[in-house]
Design a protein around this motif. Structure first.
Motif, short mmCIF file in Angstrom:
data_model
loop_
_atom_site.label_atom_id
_atom_site.label_comp_id
_atom_site.label_asym_id
_atom_site.label_seq_id
_atom_site.Cartn_x
_atom_site.Cartn_y
_atom_site.Cartn_z
N UNK A 180 0.83 -1.21 0.00
CA UNK A 180 0.00 0.00 0.00
C UNK A 180 0.87 1.26 0.00
N UNK A 181 1.93 1.23 0.79
CA UNK A 181 2.82 2.39 0.84
C UNK A 181 3.47 2.68 -0.48
N UNK A 182 3.91 1.62 -1.17
CA UNK A 182 4.58 1.84 -2.45
C UNK A 182 3.62 2.33 -3.51
N UNK A 183 2.39 1.80 -3.53
CA UNK A 183 1.41 2.27 -4.51
C UNK A 183 1.07 3.73 -4.25
N UNK A 184 0.87 4.09 -2.98
CA UNK A 184 0.55 5.48 -2.66
C UNK A 184 1.72 6.41 -2.95
N UNK A 185 2.94 5.93 -2.73
CA UNK A 185 4.11 6.74 -3.07
C UNK A 185 4.14 7.05 -4.56
N UNK A 186 3.90 6.03 -5.37
CA UNK A 186 3.93 6.20 -6.82
C UNK A 186 2.83 7.15 -7.27
N UNK A 187 1.63 6.95 -6.73
CA UNK A 187 0.51 7.82 -7.09
C UNK A 187 0.79 9.25 -6.65
N UNK A 188 1.34 9.40 -5.46
CA UNK A 188 1.66 10.73 -4.93
C UNK A 188 2.68 11.43 -5.82
N UNK A 189 3.68 10.70 -6.29
CA UNK A 189 4.69 11.31 -7.15
C UNK A 189 4.06 11.88 -8.42
N UNK A 190 3.27 11.08 -9.11
CA UNK A 190 2.68 11.55 -10.35
C UNK A 190 1.70 12.69 -10.11
N UNK A 191 1.02 12.66 -8.97
CA UNK A 191 0.05 13.72 -8.66
C UNK A 191 0.76 15.02 -8.30
N UNK A 192 1.77 14.95 -7.45
CA UNK A 192 2.41 16.18 -6.99
C UNK A 192 3.12 16.90 -8.13
N UNK A 193 3.59 16.18 -9.13
CA UNK A 193 4.29 16.83 -10.24
C UNK A 193 3.36 17.70 -11.09
N UNK A 194 2.05 17.50 -10.97
CA UNK A 194 1.11 18.30 -11.76
C UNK A 194 0.70 19.59 -11.05
N UNK A 195 1.09 19.78 -9.80
CA UNK A 195 0.77 21.02 -9.08
C UNK A 195 1.42 22.21 -9.77
#
Length: 442
Positions: A180-195
């Protein structure tokens, strides 16, 4: 045979000179077992044999894939190699400070860190940065409204081949609760780059990209130097750039396939902006220009060529376990009824996305990879589709209306920040002590 990518060819060979500790013993002229150009071998590319034959006859495509199979990340790898002198937490701390405040603020900063930051600060002149910023805005909407429902399906698509999935299996990062941590880390990375401004020099996306690169380099170093399971003759280089390309550009592959289905050979203006944004994000992750095409046909060609040369293998103890643990992971921060329902809905959408995008809509093919769509999945999708897809279409229309564009973008930004909070704080670390004896020799 002529060299189609001389600069990439030279970059690969200079790795042994620049970082002999890691690359000195590698023979870049010999392909590992994972790579096959034999038309009689079974490769990962689905479809008709003549499709693969055409790709194997494409000398430039074959050269690109075979060269990039040996391409690592010398700049980041050199910094990761300091694990013998510094603790992992110290390396991470220095990197974060350099990203947030500048390399000059890091006391006694090692030259490897300075080179790492300088590499990320060097923006290639072939990028259109105005288009990059527009692409971030266009990418923000699907990351806020669509990605949360399908990202797990895209994530597991990177585990469908033993040779490419083994580095992640070795880390143990996708076993049990850590999945769960790794999936959320990956999702967080792609999401934060669009800010807004996230990929600017002192933006959070810039730092996140640096952390991802360091994590990959730590895995690469530990697999080569500390794991008895890593067989270079079979698997080649751990996490080569050719394996990072699909994850970094999966959104463009989906866009390219949609364009092809619509009979288009060019991207729309908004799609082209997303392409440039994604290319820059990949540059920050260490990928070279040669692996970052800009047209639908070229993107599909590179993805297909990689699959055409990657030997097919789905080892259930490696790939199957990664898929099952990822699909079973509970990604929510709270264990309330509403959150459990949301988690179940997301899993249903992710499975449907995976079947459609990576299995050609064939549920029997997906089932062999431990992804099964049940009646319950279809029911959850049917009940929530009016909201999920309806909201997406409504926002897509609203953002095109001048009077509604500002409020709509503000709504998307608020939603994205809410998503980021739900994903938790990413760590982007790799600890060799937690590595597992996964994988099998061919």
């Amino acid at each position: 045979m002529s060299t189609h990518y001389p600069e990439l060819h030279e970059r690969v060979r200079r790795q042994a000179e620049l970082l002999p500790e890691l690359y000195g013993g590698l023979d870049f002229d010999v392909q590992p077992y994972r790579t096959t150009t034999d038309p009689n071998d079974v490769a990962s590319l689905p479809g008709k044999p003549e499709t693969r034959a055409k790709l194997l006859a494409d000398e430039a495509a074959v050269e690109l894939i075979t060269t990039a199979t040996w391409l690592g990340d010398v700049v980041s790898d050199s910094y990761a190699a300091l694990m013998g002198q510094y603790s992992v937490s110290t390396l991470i701390g220095m990197l974060k400070q350099a990203c947030r405040q500048g390399i000059d603020t890091v006391p006694d900063a090692p030259p490897e860190l300075a080179a790492f930051i300088a590499d990320m600060e060097s923006t290639p002149d072939w990028l259109d940065m105005d288009l990059v910023h527009k692409g971030a805005e266009h990418s923000r909407l699907p990351m806020a409204l669509l990605a949360p429902f399908v990202v797990r399906g895209a994530f597991i698509a990177t585990f469908l081949n033993t040779y490419a999935a083994l580095p992640m299996a070795l880390t143990g990062a996708l076993s049990g609760k850590r999945a769960a941590g790794r999936v959320n880390e990956t999702t967080s990375f792609f999401a934060v780059t669009t800010l807004p401004g996230a990929l600017d020099r002192y933006g959070p996306g810039f730092e996140a990209a640096a952390m991802v690169r360091l994590m990959h380099s730590m895995v690469r170093f530990n697999a080569l130097k500390r794991s008895p399971k890593w067989d270079i003759g079979i698997y080649g280089l751990p996490i080569p750039q050719i394996d990072q390309m699909p994850a970094g550009m999966i959104n463009l592959f989906v866009l390219a396939m949609d364009a092809r289905r619509q009979g288009r050979t060019e991207f729309t203006s908004s799609e082209r902006a997303q392409v440039e944004f994604t290319r820059y994000r990949c540059v920050l992750l260490g990928l070279p220009e040669e692996m970052l095409p800009t047209t639908p046909d070229e993107i599909i060609r590179v993805f297909s060529a990689r699959a055409a040369l990657l030997r097919d293998d789905f080892d259930d103890s490696t790939c199957g376990e990664l898929v099952r643990s990822t699909m079973a992971a509970y990604l929510r921060q709270e264990n309330t009824l509403s959150e459990r329902i949301a988690d179940a809905v997301e899993k249903s959408y992710s499975k449907a996305f995976f079947v459609k995008t990576f299995c050609g809509g064939k549920r029997d093919v997906a089932a062999k990879m431990s992804v099964t769509l049940s009646a319950g999945d279809y029911l959850r999708i049917a009940l929530t589709a009016p909201f999920v897809t309806g909201r997406l279409l409504l926002v897509q229309q609203a953002v095109r209306i001048p009077g509604l564009r500002g409020p709509t973008n503000a709504y998307v930004l608020r939603l994205l920040k809410k998503r980021l909070k739900a994903y938790g704080t990413p760590e982007f670390t790799s600890d060799a002590a937690e590595y597992t004896p996964s994988g099998r020799a061919a």
